[in-house]
Motif scaffolding. Structure first.
Motif, PDB file in Angstrom:
ATOM      1  N   ILE A 153       0.838  -1.203   0.000  1.00 53.89           N
ATOM      2  CA  ILE A 153       0.000   0.000   0.000  1.00 53.89           C
ATOM      3  C   ILE A 153       0.870   1.249   0.000  1.00 53.89           C
ATOM      4  O   ILE A 153       0.624   2.204  -0.750  1.00 53.89           O
ATOM      5  N   MET A 154       1.917   1.236   0.835  1.00 57.15           N
ATOM      6  CA  MET A 154       2.805   2.393   0.913  1.00 57.15           C
ATOM      7  C   MET A 154       3.494   2.642  -0.431  1.00 57.15           C
ATOM      8  O   MET A 154       3.539   3.771  -0.921  1.00 57.15           O
ATOM      9  N   ASP A 155       4.021   1.581  -1.055  1.00 51.91           N
ATOM     10  CA  ASP A 155       4.697   1.743  -2.343  1.00 51.91           C
ATOM     11  C   ASP A 155       3.747   2.207  -3.436  1.00 51.91           C
ATOM     12  O   ASP A 155       4.102   3.056  -4.264  1.00 51.91           O
ATOM     13  N   ARG A 156       2.537   1.690  -3.444  1.00 50.04           N
ATOM     14  CA  ARG A 156       1.584   2.110  -4.470  1.00 50.04           C
ATOM     15  C   ARG A 156       1.193   3.573  -4.293  1.00 50.04           C
ATOM     16  O   ARG A 156       1.050   4.303  -5.272  1.00 50.04           O
ATOM     17  N   TYR A 157       1.048   4.004  -3.039  1.00 47.80           N
ATOM     18  CA  TYR A 157       0.723   5.410  -2.804  1.00 47.80           C
ATOM     19  C   TYR A 157       1.899   6.309  -3.187  1.00 47.80           C
ATOM     20  O   TYR A 157       1.723   7.326  -3.848  1.00 47.80           O
ATOM     21  N   LEU A 158       3.103   5.921  -2.771  1.00 49.80           N
ATOM     22  CA  LEU A 158       4.279   6.738  -3.075  1.00 49.80           C
ATOM     23  C   LEU A 158       4.572   6.781  -4.568  1.00 49.80           C
ATOM     24  O   LEU A 158       5.129   7.761  -5.061  1.00 49.80           O
ATOM     25  N   SER A 159       4.216   5.729  -5.294  1.00 50.77           N
ATOM     26  CA  SER A 159       4.463   5.732  -6.739  1.00 50.77           C
ATOM     27  C   SER A 159       3.541   6.709  -7.468  1.00 50.77           C
ATOM     28  O   SER A 159       3.856   7.160  -8.559  1.00 50.77           O
ATOM     29  N   MET A 160       2.408   7.059  -6.851  1.00 54.44           N
ATOM     30  CA  MET A 160       1.455   7.954  -7.501  1.00 54.44           C
ATOM     31  C   MET A 160       1.573   9.400  -7.054  1.00 54.44           C
ATOM     32  O   MET A 160       1.105  10.294  -7.743  1.00 54.44           O
ATOM     33  N   THR A 161       2.171   9.646  -5.871  1.00 53.29           N
ATOM     34  CA  THR A 161       2.235  11.001  -5.343  1.00 53.29           C
ATOM     35  C   THR A 161       3.650  11.350  -4.929  1.00 53.29           C
ATOM     36  O   THR A 161       4.454  10.479  -4.614  1.00 53.29           O
ATOM     37  N   VAL A 171       2.499   8.321   6.243  1.00 50.21           N
ATOM     38  CA  VAL A 171       2.091   7.416   5.160  1.00 50.21           C
ATOM     39  C   VAL A 171       2.315   5.963   5.574  1.00 50.21           C
ATOM     40  O   VAL A 171       1.460   5.098   5.344  1.00 50.21           O
ATOM     41  N   THR A 174      -0.268   4.981   8.322  1.00 54.20           N
ATOM     42  CA  THR A 174      -1.591   4.877   7.705  1.00 54.20           C
ATOM     43  C   THR A 174      -1.703   3.611   6.865  1.00 54.20           C
ATOM     44  O   THR A 174      -2.731   2.921   6.894  1.00 54.20           O
ATOM     45  N   SER A 175      -0.638   3.281   6.149  1.00 52.38           N
ATOM     46  CA  SER A 175      -0.634   2.042   5.362  1.00 52.38           C
ATOM     47  C   SER A 175      -0.774   0.826   6.270  1.00 52.38           C
ATOM     48  O   SER A 175      -1.493  -0.124   5.944  1.00 52.38           O
TER      49      SER A 175
END
Length: 197
Positions: A153-161, A171, A174-175
């Motif tokens: 979840i953390m990597d997917r969020y960081l890859s988008m923002t 982050v 929260t993940s």
């Protein structure tokens, strides 16, 4: 660990009462944690050969061989044999579930070089955060799946923002909260409290 917490503005002394308060929640998840460990031990033995390789570059034939062995579920020990009589465990669907999850893992994989485009955070910061998340994971005896899902979840969020370094630990926590809502029987209350403070 206290240096990491101080770096991101979280005082460890503020977490102590929260951690103490949630120790009662650990009793409920310890049994599920032990059962999940028992069921995942066979996967570790299947992948231990790949982990023992010390060469930095692995031949493609070796990768193909390991992939074909892992893809063939008849090679793996049936870890749900003792749960066949329990209808709540749905052990007759386990092979289909694993096949589907393996397909989805390749479809929704995160780009390996997404950190190169970030302006304020680095790969080293991400590594420090993952180490801290592992410590939190071990402290609360969460399931292994919770940790894996947390990092995903953390990597997917960081890859988008592109976020500020001050928000990186937020982050991560929260993940972990989101992942524990998916996987855990009881979500550690300290994660919820940390987000509310």
């Amino acid at each position: 660990s206290s240096g990491i917490n101080a770096e991101y503005g979280v005082k460890e002394s503020a977490l102590r009462p929260i951690l103490k308060h949630t120790s009662a929640n650990l009793a409920g998840t310890t049994r599920a944690y032990d059962l999940r460990l028992k069921k995942t031990d066979h996967l570790r033995s299947a992948t231990s050969a790949a982990e023992r390789l010390q060469k930095p570059v692995v031949k493609q034939s070796t990768v193909d061989e390991l992939t074909s062995k892992l893809a063939d579920f008849s090679v793996l020990e049936d870890v749900d044999a003792e749960d066949k009589e329990n209808p709540l465990m749905c052990s007759e669907y386990i092979i289909d579930i694993y096949e589907y999850m393996r397909q989805m893992e390749t479809v929704f994989a995160v780009e390996p070089d997404y950190m190169e485009s970030k302006t304020d955070i680095t790969e080293k910061m991400r590594g420090i955060l993952v180490d801290w998340l592992i410590q939190v994971h071990q402290k609360f005896k969460l399931l292994h799946e919770t940790l894996y899902l947390t990092v995903l979840i953390m990597d997917r969020y960081l890859s988008m923002t592109d976020i500020n370094r001050k928000k990186l630990q937020l982050v991560g926590v929260t993940s972990m909260l989101i992942a524990s809502k998916f996987e855990e029987t009881h979500t550690p209350a300290c994660l919820v409290t940390c987000l509310c403070v």
